[in-house]
Scaffold this motif. Structure first.
Motif, PDB file in Angstrom:
ATOM      1  N   CYS B  77       0.858  -1.192   0.000  1.00 16.22           N
ATOM      2  CA  CYS B  77       0.000   0.000   0.000  1.00 16.22           C
ATOM      3  C   CYS B  77       0.895   1.242   0.000  1.00 16.22           C
ATOM      4  O   CYS B  77       1.733   1.386   0.884  1.00 16.22           O
ATOM      5  CB  CYS B  77      -0.911   0.011   1.216  1.00 16.22           C
ATOM      6  SG  CYS B  77      -1.830   1.551   1.370  1.00 16.22           S
ATOM      7  N   CYS B  80      -0.088   3.466   3.581  1.00 16.38           N
ATOM      8  CA  CYS B  80       0.310   3.039   4.939  1.00 16.38           C
ATOM      9  C   CYS B  80       1.554   2.143   4.914  1.00 16.38           C
ATOM     10  O   CYS B  80       2.124   1.848   5.962  1.00 16.38           O
ATOM     11  CB  CYS B  80      -0.841   2.323   5.639  1.00 16.38           C
ATOM     12  SG  CYS B  80      -1.269   0.726   4.916  1.00 16.38           S
ATOM     13  N   CYS B  91      -5.609  -1.745  -0.608  1.00 14.30           N
ATOM     14  CA  CYS B  91      -5.433  -1.816   0.841  1.00 14.30           C
ATOM     15  C   CYS B  91      -6.814  -1.680   1.482  1.00 14.30           C
ATOM     16  O   CYS B  91      -7.574  -0.782   1.132  1.00 14.30           O
ATOM     17  CB  CYS B  91      -4.517  -0.687   1.307  1.00 14.30           C
ATOM     18  SG  CYS B  91      -4.394  -0.584   3.111  1.00 14.30           S
ATOM     19  N   THR B  93      -7.441  -0.810   4.446  1.00 16.26           N
ATOM     20  CA  THR B  93      -7.486   0.310   5.385  1.00 16.26           C
ATOM     21  C   THR B  93      -7.577   1.631   4.623  1.00 16.26           C
ATOM     22  O   THR B  93      -8.454   2.444   4.877  1.00 16.26           O
ATOM     23  CB  THR B  93      -6.236   0.311   6.287  1.00 16.26           C
ATOM     24  OG1 THR B  93      -6.136  -0.975   6.909  1.00 16.26           O
ATOM     25  CG2 THR B  93      -6.311   1.386   7.358  1.00 16.26           C
ATOM     26  N   CYS B  94      -6.669   1.819   3.668  1.00 15.63           N
ATOM     27  CA  CYS B  94      -6.569   3.109   2.975  1.00 15.63           C
ATOM     28  C   CYS B  94      -7.402   3.174   1.696  1.00 15.63           C
ATOM     29  O   CYS B  94      -7.607   4.250   1.148  1.00 15.63           O
ATOM     30  CB  CYS B  94      -5.109   3.404   2.626  1.00 15.63           C
ATOM     31  SG  CYS B  94      -3.991   3.092   3.992  1.00 15.63           S
TER      32      CYS B  94
HETATM   33 ZN   LIG Z   1      -2.953   1.159   3.331  1.00 14.70          ZN
END
Ligand SMILES: [Zn+2]
Lengths: 396, 181
Positions: B77, B80, B91, B93-94
């Motif tokens: 990613c 992050c 990703c 999360t992102c």
């Molecule tokens: Zn990420």
């Protein structure tokens, strides 16, 4: 949200194979018992939720449609739930939403599973083929080709827990097996009633380290049903309603590499926390009279003591050693025999556990009755290293 | 059914499902020779099967590198910095698209168990080690079954290295892991 009561319960026996019934015939038997128990005609039902786990087991995709047809509930809305081992609990949660939301007044929640129609002709047994059918629920690209089983996934977590906290030990796991097999001797629907010693369990053949034969539940066929009703309906038709006073659910990352660790089941902890908050429970060991926990494996029952906050994290093994979870202990766990003693008819299991707690709250559990039971917990978990978790608090 | 009818039944089921005739005979001879009552439960062979030409989609390069170049790749990613193996295109999360990153092919066992019993597809390989390996340079876990002579050699913390099979098919099983010693 409206209050939701359980006004009818029914279950078939849990058996290694119901050779003389198809899945929809088994479902019929459980539904009929639940309608009779509630004292209502099937037409009183507004909607249905079916918990059915594995399409291969049923040899049928969309088996819910055929159950619905067979039960004569045509034109009523229904939905099928499939959340691995937690399918039964997840179905109860959707049924709860049907009634609590005000959308329906009466909802049938029914779980059913065949599994032993799968067969390995060479080995002349069902189990390896049952496991093969289950392995299609592992990630097909990265996990399925590695030959992992449900047991090995949970074994990895139990080993990681043991490495971190020093328990569960093999003896502690064996004690859970002895307890649950023995509890099953008092349950007329149980598949595996057995009087075993700790040594019997320790001497049984290794399946997946650290689980020996008697540390595992067996695959089971059966169906269980409950009828949920709004407060108004419950009070008009039932003199022994059981209330769902707490409900919590959480679904973790299915790829364990995306979790912070694998030695604890965070989804279980969250589900229990939410259920307790809703039911106003602050000290589960003191406030609950019994618990039915998802003991697909002895080691995961011990982890569940921690996940359900019966003790602090890392101390689960103590509760079997000090007798807390024994039938005469402060908080008996799996008086039904659990999955290990009663059986694991996947889609039906969470509903069978609910049936069991209702039996105790209604004072109908016979020989295994927890005296004066007023409050009980059901924990339903499933999927790769406990992906799905649902907890219900039931009260009379 | 008479004996000729039974043999025809076995031949047909064998061709359709790949079950050896002697296994079919073992299971069904009693039924087919009329020993069961008309109301007894009747069992039949069956199989559920679907054939694919499956696309790996955004993970295609991972499997082509494995097959063509005996190389393992992670997906990084850019926001992050987390590196995924198994790889993923985004990703979680992102929500950013990931970038391919070549891995060295060594790693550490994070969790392991020994299977003594398993599914029909793997039962002839028992006992075998089933493990989560964290590949060096990644932040996730890859499931693998280890090929080792002695299953006791594999423990949490064991350093492992990737070994690539001679015949590579474009599947995760093109690679397996051995203790690094
Ligand atoms: Zn990420």
């Amino acid at each position: 949200m409206r209050d939701v009561a359980i006004v009818g319960i029914g279950t078939t026996k849990f058996k290694s194979r119901w050779l003389d019934k198809t899945y929809y015939e088994l479902a019929f038997d459980a539904a009929k018992m639940a309608f009779e128990d509630a004292g209502i005609d099937k037409d009183r039902v507004d909607s249905a939720v079916y918990g059915i786990y594995n399409d291969f087991f049923q040899r049928q995709y969309q088996p819910d449609a055929f159950v619905h047809d067979y039960l004569g509930l045509g034109l009523k809305p229904m939905v099928r739930v499939n959340s691995g081992g937690a399918t039964g609990g997840a179905a109860l949660r959707i049924g709860y939403q049907e009634v609590a939301s005000g959308l329906q007044d009466v909802c049938l929640v029914l779980g059913v599973e065949k599994c032993a129609d799968t067969y390995n002709y060479e080995l002349q047994m069902a189990t390896p083929e049952v496991l093969r059918a289950i392995l299609y629920t592992a990630d097909m690209t990265y996990d399925n080709p590695a030959g992992r089983t449900a047991a090995s996934g949970f074994a990895l977590a139990v080993v990681a827990h043991r490495d971190k906290y020093g328990n569960p030990t093999e003896e502690q796991m064996a004690k859970v097996s002895v307890k649950n097999h023995f509890n099953a001797t008092k349950n007329p629907i149980a598949q595996s009633p057995k009087v075993l010693t700790v040594q019997d369990v320790l001497d049984s053949r290794m399946i997946v380290e650290p689980f020996k034969f008697y540390d595992n539940c067996l695959y089971t066929e059966g169906a269980s049903a409950v009828i949920l009703a709004s407060k108004k309906v419950a009070e008009s038709i039932s003199d022994n309603p059981v209330w769902i006073s707490g409900l919590g659910a959480s679904v973790d990352y299915v790829m364990p590499g995306n979790r912070p660790n694998i030695y604890t089941f965070e989804s279980s902890r969250l589900a229990a926390k939410k259920a307790y908050e809703m039911a106003g429970i602050t000290n589960p060991v003191e406030e609950l009279d019994l618990a039915e926990l998802h003991d697909a494996f002895t080691g995961t029952e011990i982890m569940a003591y921690e996940d359900c906050f019966f003790c602090e994290e890392g101390r689960g093994g103590d509760l079997i050693d000090d007798g807390t979870v024994l039938p005469e202990g402060r908080l008996p766990v799996n008086l039904s025999g659990g999955l290990i003693g009663c059986g694991h008819a996947v889609g039906a299991t969470g509903i069978m556990q609910t049936y069991e707690v209702c039996k105790h709250l209604r004072g109908e559990a016979g020989e295994r009755q927890r005296p004066n039971a007023r409050k009980g917990l059901v924990q339903s978990i499933g999927g790769t290293l406990c992906t799905w978790s649902i907890c219900l608090v039931l009260e009379r | 059914m008479n004996s000729a009818e039974r043999e025809a039944w076995y031949r047909y089921q064998h061709e359709k499902y790949g079950i050896p005739v002697e296994h079919l005979r073992r299971e069904f001879e009693e039924e087919l020779s009329g020993k069961n009552s008309m109301d007894a439960p009747l069992e039949i062979p069956d199989k559920m099967e679907v054939v694919f030409k499956y696309s790996y989609g955004g993970q295609s390069r991972f499997f082509r590198e494995l097959r063509e170049n005996k190389a393992l790749y992670g997906a990084e990613c850019p926001e992050c910095g987390k590196v995924f193996c198994p790889p993923r295109s985004h990703c979680h999360t992102c929500y950013q698209p990931t970038q391919w990153k070549k891995l060295v092919g060594t790693g550490t066992i994070e969790a392991c168990t020994v299977q003594h019993y398993t599914t029909s597809s793997f039962i002839k390989k028992v006992p075998f080690v089933c493990a989560y390996v964290k590949l060096d340079g990644t932040d996730s876990l890859l499931m693998t079954n280890m090929e080792v002579d002695d299953v006791a050699k594999v423990k949490v913390g064991t350093k492992v290295k990737a070994v690539y099979r001679e015949l590579r098919l474009g599947a995760i099983t093109d690679v397996y892991f051995k203790p690094l010693d």
